[in-house]
Design a protein around this motif. Structure first.
Motif, PDB file in Angstrom:
ATOM      1  N   GLN A 441       0.853  -1.160   0.085  1.00  0.00           N
ATOM      2  CA  GLN A 441       0.090   0.117  -0.029  1.00  0.00           C
ATOM      3  C   GLN A 441       0.959   1.154   0.060  1.00  0.00           C
ATOM      4  N   GLY A 442       2.162   1.242   0.931  1.00  0.00           N
ATOM      5  CA  GLY A 442       2.913   2.343   0.830  1.00  0.00           C
ATOM      6  C   GLY A 442       3.534   2.596  -0.363  1.00  0.00           C
ATOM      7  N   ARG A 443       3.781   1.558  -1.347  1.00  0.00           N
ATOM      8  CA  ARG A 443       4.528   1.800  -2.654  1.00  0.00           C
ATOM      9  C   ARG A 443       3.525   2.230  -3.530  1.00  0.00           C
ATOM     10  N   PHE A 444       2.198   1.544  -3.450  1.00  0.00           N
ATOM     11  CA  PHE A 444       1.139   2.299  -4.284  1.00  0.00           C
ATOM     12  C   PHE A 444       0.974   3.665  -4.150  1.00  0.00           C
ATOM     13  N   MET A 445       1.174   4.285  -2.629  1.00  0.00           N
ATOM     14  CA  MET A 445       0.896   5.413  -2.301  1.00  0.00           C
ATOM     15  C   MET A 445       1.973   6.528  -3.050  1.00  0.00           C
ATOM     16  N   ALA A 446       2.988   5.998  -2.863  1.00  0.00           N
ATOM     17  CA  ALA A 446       4.396   6.730  -3.364  1.00  0.00           C
ATOM     18  C   ALA A 446       4.192   6.742  -4.832  1.00  0.00           C
ATOM     19  N   GLU A 613      24.759  -7.322   0.706  1.00  0.00           N
ATOM     20  CA  GLU A 613      23.860  -6.348   1.301  1.00  0.00           C
ATOM     21  C   GLU A 613      22.717  -6.976   2.276  1.00  0.00           C
ATOM     22  N   GLN A 614      23.402  -8.072   2.883  1.00  0.00           N
ATOM     23  CA  GLN A 614      22.685  -8.916   3.915  1.00  0.00           C
ATOM     24  C   GLN A 614      22.855  -8.299   5.368  1.00  0.00           C
ATOM     25  N   PHE A 615      22.935  -7.054   5.544  1.00  0.00           N
ATOM     26  CA  PHE A 615      23.165  -6.520   6.837  1.00  0.00           C
ATOM     27  C   PHE A 615      22.003  -5.417   7.019  1.00  0.00           C
ATOM     28  N   GLU A 616      21.553  -5.052   7.967  1.00  0.00           N
ATOM     29  CA  GLU A 616      20.753  -4.038   8.282  1.00  0.00           C
ATOM     30  C   GLU A 616      21.051  -3.311   9.499  1.00  0.00           C
ATOM     31  N   ALA A 617      21.293  -2.101   9.359  1.00  0.00           N
ATOM     32  CA  ALA A 617      21.642  -0.928  10.495  1.00  0.00           C
ATOM     33  C   ALA A 617      20.713  -1.142  11.790  1.00  0.00           C
ATOM     34  N   VAL A 618      21.319  -0.718  12.758  1.00  0.00           N
ATOM     35  CA  VAL A 618      20.454  -0.693  14.053  1.00  0.00           C
ATOM     36  C   VAL A 618      19.869   0.762  13.887  1.00  0.00           C
ATOM     37  N   ASP A 619      18.327   0.808  14.330  1.00  0.00           N
ATOM     38  CA  ASP A 619      17.917   2.139  14.536  1.00  0.00           C
ATOM     39  C   ASP A 619      18.072   2.473  15.962  1.00  0.00           C
ATOM     40  N   VAL A 620      18.254   3.714  15.984  1.00  0.00           N
ATOM     41  CA  VAL A 620      18.023   4.533  17.487  1.00  0.00           C
ATOM     42  C   VAL A 620      17.384   5.838  17.265  1.00  0.00           C
ATOM     43  N   GLU A 621      17.065   6.529  18.412  1.00  0.00           N
ATOM     44  CA  GLU A 621      16.481   7.663  18.496  1.00  0.00           C
ATOM     45  C   GLU A 621      16.728   8.728  17.133  1.00  0.00           C
ATOM     46  N   ALA A 622      18.071   8.854  17.170  1.00  0.00           N
ATOM     47  CA  ALA A 622      18.845   9.817  16.465  1.00  0.00           C
ATOM     48  C   ALA A 622      18.622   9.380  14.954  1.00  0.00           C
ATOM     49  N   SER A 623      18.575   8.153  14.689  1.00  0.00           N
ATOM     50  CA  SER A 623      18.375   7.977  13.239  1.00  0.00           C
ATOM     51  C   SER A 623      16.921   7.889  12.888  1.00  0.00           C
ATOM     52  N   GLN A 624      16.212   7.549  14.018  1.00  0.00           N
ATOM     53  CA  GLN A 624      14.516   7.725  13.642  1.00  0.00           C
ATOM     54  C   GLN A 624      14.128   8.976  13.157  1.00  0.00           C
ATOM     55  N   ASP A 625      15.102  10.215  13.318  1.00  0.00           N
ATOM     56  CA  ASP A 625      14.867  11.610  13.187  1.00  0.00           C
ATOM     57  C   ASP A 625      14.509  11.809  11.543  1.00  0.00           C
ATOM     58  N   ARG A 626      14.980  10.656  10.904  1.00  0.00           N
ATOM     59  CA  ARG A 626      14.718  10.780   9.397  1.00  0.00           C
ATOM     60  C   ARG A 626      13.061  10.414   9.096  1.00  0.00           C
ATOM     61  N   TYR A 627      12.379   9.928   9.936  1.00  0.00           N
ATOM     62  CA  TYR A 627      11.134   9.613   9.953  1.00  0.00           C
ATOM     63  C   TYR A 627      10.269  10.906  10.239  1.00  0.00           C
ATOM     64  N   VAL A 628      10.949  11.727  10.773  1.00  0.00           N
ATOM     65  CA  VAL A 628       9.975  12.815  11.255  1.00  0.00           C
ATOM     66  C   VAL A 628      10.635  14.235  11.057  1.00  0.00           C
ATOM     67  N   ARG A 629      11.349  14.389   9.682  1.00  0.00           N
ATOM     68  CA  ARG A 629      12.009  15.628   9.254  1.00  0.00           C
ATOM     69  C   ARG A 629      10.949  16.557   9.042  1.00  0.00           C
ATOM     70  N   PRO A 630      11.055  17.855   9.301  1.00  0.00           N
ATOM     71  CA  PRO A 630      10.120  19.133   8.889  1.00  0.00           C
ATOM     72  C   PRO A 630       9.868  19.110   7.271  1.00  0.00           C
ATOM     73  N   GLY A 631       8.884  19.351   7.021  1.00  0.00           N
ATOM     74  CA  GLY A 631       8.670  19.571   5.520  1.00  0.00           C
ATOM     75  C   GLY A 631       8.662  18.170   4.878  1.00  0.00           C
ATOM     76  N   GLN A 632       8.674  17.068   5.612  1.00  0.00           N
ATOM     77  CA  GLN A 632       8.559  15.775   4.710  1.00  0.00           C
ATOM     78  C   GLN A 632       7.161  15.083   5.053  1.00  0.00           C
ATOM     79  N   LEU A 633       6.909  14.328   4.040  1.00  0.00           N
ATOM     80  CA  LEU A 633       5.959  13.146   4.299  1.00  0.00           C
ATOM     81  C   LEU A 633       6.534  11.850   4.215  1.00  0.00           C
ATOM     82  N   THR A 634       6.094  11.174   5.392  1.00  0.00           N
ATOM     83  CA  THR A 634       6.652   9.920   5.531  1.00  0.00           C
ATOM     84  C   THR A 634       5.383   8.879   5.423  1.00  0.00           C
ATOM     85  N   ILE A 635       5.813   7.987   4.329  1.00  0.00           N
ATOM     86  CA  ILE A 635       5.093   6.712   4.088  1.00  0.00           C
ATOM     87  C   ILE A 635       5.434   5.495   4.750  1.00  0.00           C
ATOM     88  N   ILE A 636       4.919   5.054   5.919  1.00  0.00           N
ATOM     89  CA  ILE A 636       5.526   4.066   6.753  1.00  0.00           C
ATOM     90  C   ILE A 636       4.285   3.243   7.081  1.00  0.00           C
TER      91      ILE A 636
END
Length: 812
Positions: A441-446, A613-636
């Motif tokens: 659904q997110g892909r469709f929306m984007a 590319e079989q490794f995924e980074a760890v998310d912490v609060e600082a990195s989660q800022d990318r989900y809530v940037r000002p002026g951004q629409l996040t599809i999640i």
């Protein structure tokens, strides 16, 4: 009596907390349960409470040390904080350190672990744990994992009579083609799913295969018998191949703690245990924390503080997490007057809180989840006017709640696009998100937002002041493995021009050395790294680059290989997210090179990880800022949105087939009946565990028995009820992400299945009913209803005609 300076500081810190948070900060001993509504500041409250507890303990220990300078009374114990993810651990550790720093106290006296990291530390005693961690490989088997497939094949060979019983299903005429088809479905789909689900459910609860054998009844289909046999084969394979899974780590830790001296040592190190997100705990994890939290001098006292919200339990239908046990803990604490609630939340506008509260109450009373009550009764309340949170309970945008009924999913996208254009034009620095139930659904929306004209929409977003970030399709590759590989390759072969240049590029990109022509430096690596004493003085940029490179090379000599990555990460000034990712990467490499522990052995493994590319980074609060940037629409997705919030939240596609939906039985598996073996087994195991837990606490437990197990029909219905209840909790979590505007929509026409929907080919759309909560919300909040006709339709006539034809053909 005059308070000491530290007590005055602690009281000032406590005064900043809300009700519920304060009671958490006032904890001194014994069990405590805190139930927190969304947006109540649960993690903040826990961090402050932990800092206050550590500060008081340090103060007490210092006083005892002054009175008994040579005695054992000065021994300090640590507060243990347990979370479920590395990102949460990094976040809360940073908060506790900051609070202690602000208090002028040393940033010690506490430890923050994930549950599995804690178990691993305890299980390192190989004599007691029965594990040789240096020679064991940690795995997390998924359904198609080779270990699961091998487990299934061995079970088929060892239990041919049970396999034939499943093969026969409800009815079978012996036709060869059907026989082969059923064999394939059982071997590749049904039994692997059963193995993965049943093993995780049983093992995370401390059950052994023999427990499942005893639970098995005389059903028409041997579901629990099959689960028990698969569990046996799984455990045998783990042992034969020196594999361990995450539950094995916890079991090993419990084996260590079953030794009296080891248990006393660990308990004597721990002041108390604070557990975050307790609604996602399993029985085995709870058992481990309870043992550690027990005071060795007063075994009847368990210093366990558990914080969570069973109304936000959204993982229990696809992981072993079970909110039942946190609810029971809350009830036990309530009976002792040790249950407190964090009900004040400053995140959302009042109308959004009212909508969430109404939804919770209505869904609890509607009985749509059968025997399951989706929510614990709890009401979100606004914070006090003196609350220190900035912009607490903000004013709504417009009505604050909007409920739409678009003609179809394409018009849904167009309406969201129009509304976003208006919102960001008025406030370019705002944050917004579209929460979807499925990634597709997110892909469709984007895609439709990116090219609206391609799909017949008159929407023009070219001048709109916002960016779109589609989390589902975002690049998950981390820069950390690549940077580690480049630097480690340089340490292994420093005279290679290619490796030297790659390392210098990393240092330059990180702004650790001045920008310069690196080709000049790497043309003669030896001369650059080890200049002749008679060589003319080099410019400052070259000398700084050489100095840092030689420091790195010195670490290769002075440090063991397994500490190099941590040193490099600190040298590169990694943030918390990158440091946590480095730790995860180092652990992964250590597991895969345990037979040859050296830098030379580690490099090929790291190179393969980077290449595949079989490794995924760890998310912490600082990195989660990318989900809530000002002026951004996040599809999640709704699941990934937990813990985040935005000014404007859009929740489209709220059709009944999506939320709550229903458990699906694949057509190829229906020869067994209108149920799935995995979900029936999960429901039967949990039913037995729940009954046994209640019996234990009512002193009615029967030895070596797990009480009555529901039959297949009852277990399947219970699985359906659990699924519906969790879907409603997921919607509740999604609704409570909004600060100023909550936008809900249920398209009148939607895909039959999003999984197979091809919007590029204009697959037909079907009439779909709305999610059951939407009509009551419209009735309760009539001003939230937005008529599509009130504004110019963003859908072209050609698309409307196409949709109409699709609708007519569907009806015909």
């Amino acid at each position: 009596m005059t308070c000491s300076p530290i007590e005055s500081s602690l009281e000032a810190l406590r005064a900043t907390l809300r009700p519920g948070q304060r009671e958490l900060a006032d904890w001194q001993s014994g069990p405590l349960a805190v139930s927190a509504v969304p947006g109540a500041g649960k993690s903040h409250g826990m961090a402050v409470a932990a800092a206050i507890a550590v500060a008081r303990h340090q103060n007490t220990a210092q006083s005892k040390h002054q009175r008994f300078p040579t005695g054992q009374q000065s021994r300090t114990r640590q507060l243990l904080v347990v979370t479920f993810t590395r990102s949460a651990a990094a976040n809360i550790k940073g908060q506790i350190r900051q609070h202690l720093k602000d208090l002028g106290l040393p940033q010690i006296g506490f430890a923050v672990h994930t549950l599995h990291g804690l178990a691993l530390n305890i299980a390192r005693n190989s004599q007691l744990s029965g594990l040789n961690l240096d020679q064991s490989i940690l795995i997390s088997p998924y359904q198609n994992h080779r270990l699961i497939r091998t487990c299934v094949e061995r079970w088929i060979a060892d239990y041919p009579h049970l396999y034939q019983q499943l093969l026969a299903g409800q009815h079978f005429d012996g036709e060869q083609t059907e026989h082969l088809r059923r064999q394939s479905v059982l071997r590749t789909e049904i039994l692997p799913s059963l193995a993965q689900t049943a093993v995780r459910e049983a093992k995370s609860s401390g059950l052994l295969p023999e427990h499942l054998w005893r639970m098995a009844g005389r059903e028409e289909l041997p579901i629990l018998e099959a689960a028990a046999g698969l569990y046996e084969r799984y455990q045998k394979l783990l042992s034969d191949r020196n594999f361990i899974d995450y539950d094995e780590m916890i079991l090993a830790a419990l084996r260590v703690l079953s030794d009296q001296s080891a248990r006393h040592w660990w308990q004597s190190q721990i002041l108390a245990v604070f557990e975050d997100e307790a609604q996602d705990s399993t029985p085995l994890q709870t058992q481990l924390l309870t043992i550690l939290a027990t005071d060795p001098e007063q075994p009847e006292q368990v210093n366990l503080v558990r914080v969570g919200d069973s109304n936000q339990a959204i993982n229990s239908t696809f992981t072993p997490a079970d909110p039942f046990f946190f609810r029971q803990f809350c009830q036990q604490c309530q009976a002792q007057g040790r249950l407190f609630e964090m009900v004040q939340a400053g995140r959302s506008a009042p109308v959004i809180m009212a909508a969430a509260n109404f939804s919770l109450d209505w869904l609890n009373q509607a009985g749509l989840a059968g025997s399951e009550q989706p929510f614990r009764p709890q009401t979100i309340q606004p914070v006090a006017s003196t609350d220190p949170q900035a912009d607490a309970n903000p004013l709504p945008v417009g009505q604050g709640l909007e409920i739409w009924a678009p003609r179809d999913v394409f018009e849904t996208v167009a309406l969201i696009g129009q509304r976003l254009g208006d919102l960001f034009s008025a406030n370019p620095a705002a944050t917004a998100a579209i929460l979807v139930r499925e990634n597709k659904q997110g892909r469709f929306m984007a895609e439709v937002l990116a090219e609206p004209q391609r799909y017949g929409l008159t929407l023009d977003l070219s001048q709109c002041p916002f960016q779109v970030y589609d989390v589902g399709s975002g690049d998950r590759r981390s820069h950390v493995p690549q940077e580690m590989l480049k630097l480690l390759q340089f340490l292994e072969r420093p005279h290679s021009p290619d490796y030297l240049k790659a390392a210098l590029t990393v240092l330059s990109d990180r702004q650790l050395i001045p920008a310069q022509d690196l080709n000049l430096l790497v043309s003669q690596p030896e001369q650059f790294l080890y200049p002749d004493p008679l060589e003319p003085t080099q410019p400052e940029p070259i000398r700084l680059a050489r100095q840092l490179c030689t420091q790195l090379l010195r670490s290769r000599i002075e440090l063991p290989h397994y500490e190099l990555m941590t040193f490099l990460a600190l040298t590169l000034n990694y943030d918390r997210a990158e440091l946590a990712t480095t730790d995860k990467l180092a652990a992964r490499l250590g597991q895969q090179t345990f037979e040859q522990p050296s830098l030379g052995a580690m490099l090929p493994v790291l190179q393969e990880l980077v290449g595949s590319e079989q490794f995924e980074a760890v998310d912490v609060e600082a990195s989660q800022d990318r989900y809530v940037r000002p002026g951004q629409l996040t599809i999640i997705t709704m699941h990934k949105a937990k813990g985040l919030d935005w000014d404007y939240v859009f929740i489209p596609f709220l059709n009944q087939n999506m939320i709550p939906g229903q458990l699906r039985v694949p057509p190829q598996a229906q020869f067994l009946g209108n149920f799935t073996l995995a979900e029936v087994a999960r429901a039967q195991i949990r039913a037995g565990l729940h009954q046994q837990h209640l019996a234990d606490h009512q002193a009615q437990a029967r030895p070596n028995s797990l009480t009555e197990i529901p039959d297949i029909a009852t277990a399947w219905q219970r699985a359906q009820d659990l699924k519906i209840a969790e879907e409603f909790r997921l919607l509740y979590v999604a609704m409570t992400r909004a600060k100023r505007l909550l936008w809900l929509a249920s398209a009148q026409q939607a895909p039959f299945s999003w999984g197979s929907f091809n919007w590029q080919k204009r697959d037909r759309l079907d009439e779909k009913a709305a999610c059951p909560i939407l009509p009551p919300l419209q009735q309760q909040f009539p001003s939230s209803i937005v008529a599509n006709q009130a504004r110019k339709s963003p859908v072209s006539k050609s698309v409307s005609r196409t949709v109409a034809r699709s609708s007519r053909s569907t009806n015909e």
